[in-house]
Structures are given as C-alpha cells and as structure tokens.
Motif scaffolding. Structure first.
Motif, short mmCIF file in Angstrom:
data_model
loop_
_atom_site.label_atom_id
_atom_site.label_comp_id
_atom_site.label_asym_id
_atom_site.label_seq_id
_atom_site.Cartn_x
_atom_site.Cartn_y
_atom_site.Cartn_z
N UNK A 11 -7.47 -35.70 13.85
CA UNK A 11 -8.10 -36.34 12.67
C UNK A 11 -7.97 -37.88 12.93
N UNK A 12 -6.59 -38.36 13.30
CA UNK A 12 -6.55 -39.48 13.49
C UNK A 12 -7.22 -40.35 14.84
N UNK A 13 -7.32 -39.25 15.95
CA UNK A 13 -8.18 -39.80 16.97
C UNK A 13 -9.74 -39.84 16.49
N UNK A 14 -10.08 -39.17 15.74
CA UNK A 14 -11.47 -39.23 15.24
C UNK A 14 -11.76 -40.75 14.35
N UNK A 15 -10.76 -40.90 13.63
CA UNK A 15 -10.84 -42.27 12.78
C UNK A 15 -10.84 -43.41 13.84
N UNK A 16 -10.01 -43.09 15.03
CA UNK A 16 -9.62 -44.56 15.68
C UNK A 16 -10.71 -44.92 16.69
N UNK A 17 -11.69 -44.14 16.84
CA UNK A 17 -12.53 -44.32 18.07
C UNK A 17 -14.11 -44.71 17.36
N UNK A 18 -14.31 -46.08 17.32
CA UNK A 18 -15.42 -46.59 16.66
C UNK A 18 -15.53 -46.19 15.53
N UNK A 19 -14.98 -45.84 14.57
CA UNK A 19 -15.24 -45.57 13.03
C UNK A 19 -15.99 -44.05 13.36
N UNK A 20 -15.80 -43.34 14.22
CA UNK A 20 -16.55 -41.98 14.34
C UNK A 20 -16.05 -41.28 13.30
N UNK A 21 -17.17 -40.97 12.59
CA UNK A 21 -16.94 -40.11 11.07
C UNK A 21 -18.43 -39.41 11.15
N UNK A 22 -18.52 -38.48 11.56
CA UNK A 22 -19.69 -37.67 11.61
C UNK A 22 -19.87 -36.94 10.19
N UNK A 23 -21.01 -37.00 9.53
CA UNK A 23 -21.33 -36.35 8.00
C UNK A 23 -21.74 -34.94 8.21
N UNK A 71 -21.34 -29.39 0.41
CA UNK A 71 -22.28 -30.16 -0.31
C UNK A 71 -22.01 -31.40 0.06
N UNK A 72 -22.81 -32.18 0.38
CA UNK A 72 -22.82 -33.87 0.58
C UNK A 72 -22.93 -34.05 2.28
N UNK A 73 -22.75 -32.91 2.95
CA UNK A 73 -22.70 -33.30 4.37
C UNK A 73 -24.21 -33.11 4.73
N UNK A 74 -24.56 -33.72 6.07
CA UNK A 74 -25.76 -33.91 6.45
C UNK A 74 -26.06 -32.85 7.45
N UNK A 75 -25.10 -32.08 8.42
CA UNK A 75 -25.32 -31.24 9.23
C UNK A 75 -24.49 -30.39 9.35
N UNK A 76 -24.69 -28.99 9.95
CA UNK A 76 -23.60 -28.36 10.62
C UNK A 76 -23.19 -28.71 12.22
N UNK A 77 -22.04 -28.49 12.41
CA UNK A 77 -21.73 -28.68 13.75
C UNK A 77 -20.91 -27.70 14.28
N UNK A 97 -26.54 -21.98 1.10
CA UNK A 97 -27.23 -23.19 1.32
C UNK A 97 -27.02 -23.88 2.64
N UNK A 98 -25.71 -23.85 3.05
CA UNK A 98 -25.52 -24.61 4.24
C UNK A 98 -26.18 -24.25 5.54
N UNK A 99 -26.66 -22.97 5.35
CA UNK A 99 -27.58 -22.44 6.64
C UNK A 99 -28.95 -23.29 6.61
N UNK A 100 -29.28 -24.10 5.77
CA UNK A 100 -30.48 -24.93 5.47
C UNK A 100 -30.38 -26.23 6.32
N UNK A 101 -29.01 -26.57 6.54
CA UNK A 101 -28.71 -27.67 7.27
C UNK A 101 -28.87 -27.82 8.70
N UNK A 102 -29.45 -28.79 9.24
CA UNK A 102 -29.81 -28.99 10.53
C UNK A 102 -28.48 -28.73 11.54
N UNK A 103 -28.59 -27.86 12.43
CA UNK A 103 -27.44 -27.23 13.31
C UNK A 103 -27.26 -28.40 14.51
N UNK A 104 -26.26 -28.67 14.91
CA UNK A 104 -26.00 -29.41 16.08
C UNK A 104 -24.70 -28.82 17.02
#
Length: 179
Positions: A11-23, A71-77, A97-104
């Motif tokens: 989690x700390x690594x994800x926050x420290x690299x260019x503000x990388x916080x995928x929704x 809820x509130x997330x833009x896509x599934x990963x 409902x999460x199945x309707x979110x775009x998958x990556x």
C-alpha cells in the motif's frame, strides 16, 4: 468477512510512486479445483487500500457486501480477471453490479508492457517461504500485488510511443455492436 484498512508495504509503495491510486477494485478469487466453487476472495480498493476479504461463511452474503464495497470504483482489476474471476463471480451471483464495470486484466497487459518478460513479477514468490506454514494462497496479497503490477505496467506503457499505444488500443478493444 474481514474489512481491513491498508497496512501492508505494498500500500505504501502504491502511494509513493507518482500518486498512483487507481480508482479500481482489485479482485482475486481462490476456487476449489475439485468442486469449482469460490472458497475465499478479496477485493482491494485501489484509491484507499482498504480490503474486503471473505474466508468463510455465507458466500452469497459476502458477494453482496463486496458489491457494496465496489461502489464508487471505476473499473475492476485482476490478473486473469476476464477468463477466470469474472466467470466465477457471474456464475455464483449473476446480479452483481460490479460485473458491469469495465475490466482491466493485467495478464493481458503484460505482453504489451513487458514484451521481453511477459510474465513479469506477479509470480507468487511469497508462497515459497510460506508453504511450510500452510499459507498456500492469499487472495488479499494477490489483489494487492495486482495493483502493484498494474502500476508497473502503467509506468512501462508511458514509455511507449503514443502511436503504438493507439494501435494496441484499437486492436484490443471491441465494440459489442460489431459482433
């Protein structure tokens, strides 16, 4: 069900690299080889690092709670999300409902981001030292590793020419009406 706040080094690594916080909601399922049923799963919100983990109990109720958590997330990963996780989720609870979110799917992005090493670092090295302690699969850790891998893929793809990215986008996306 376990709902946890971010607490791992990833989690700390994800926050420290260019503000990388995928929704996103990063998902990993553990499915029984003998029965084909979901036994455990985890969902991690990319922006907050919060986790929803199902280890035992009422699967249907936990999937409903995961749906609320998404809820509130833009896509599934996920890693092998499209061919593995989504079909199992849809089979277990088709009204999610999460199945309707775009998958990556990071499995699909790897050959594009890392053509010389398409399997990159989502190899589960953490399992090697844990086998003796009985920690064979950890869906929460795998979902967090997927976010870390996605960060690395995004960084690698930023080094690619815009023309090549546009061509890959055109080749890898499809309109449902074209089928």
């Amino acid at each position: 069900m376990v709902l946890t706040a971010p607490s791992t080094q990833l989690d700390n690594e994800n926050r420290d690299i260019s503000g990388f916080l995928p929704n996103c909601l990063s998902i990993d399922l553990e499915v029984g080889k003998n029965d084909g049923r979901i036994h455990t799963f985890a969902g991690i919100q990319g922006k907050t690092g919060q986790a929803y983990v199902h280890r035992k109990g009422d699967l249907n109720q936990s999937l409903t709670e995961l749906d609320d958590f998404a809820q509130g997330t833009a896509f599934l990963l996920g890693h092998n999300l499209i061919a593995f996780d989504i079909p199992y989720l849809a089979s277990a609870k088709p009204d999610l409902q999460l199945l309707a979110k775009p998958p990556i799917d990071t499995l699909h992005l790897n050959p594009l981001a890392f053509p010389r090493n398409p399997y990159h670092h989502l190899v589960k090295h953490y399992q090697d030292g844990q086998l003796k302690r009985g920690r064979l699969n950890d869906p929460e850790l795998d979902a967090r590793l997927t976010i870390s891998l996605f960060r690395d893929q995004c960084e690698a793809l930023q080094q690619t020419s815009p023309e090549l990215l546009a061509a890959w986008h055109w080749l890898t996306t499809s309109e449902e009406s074209a089928t």
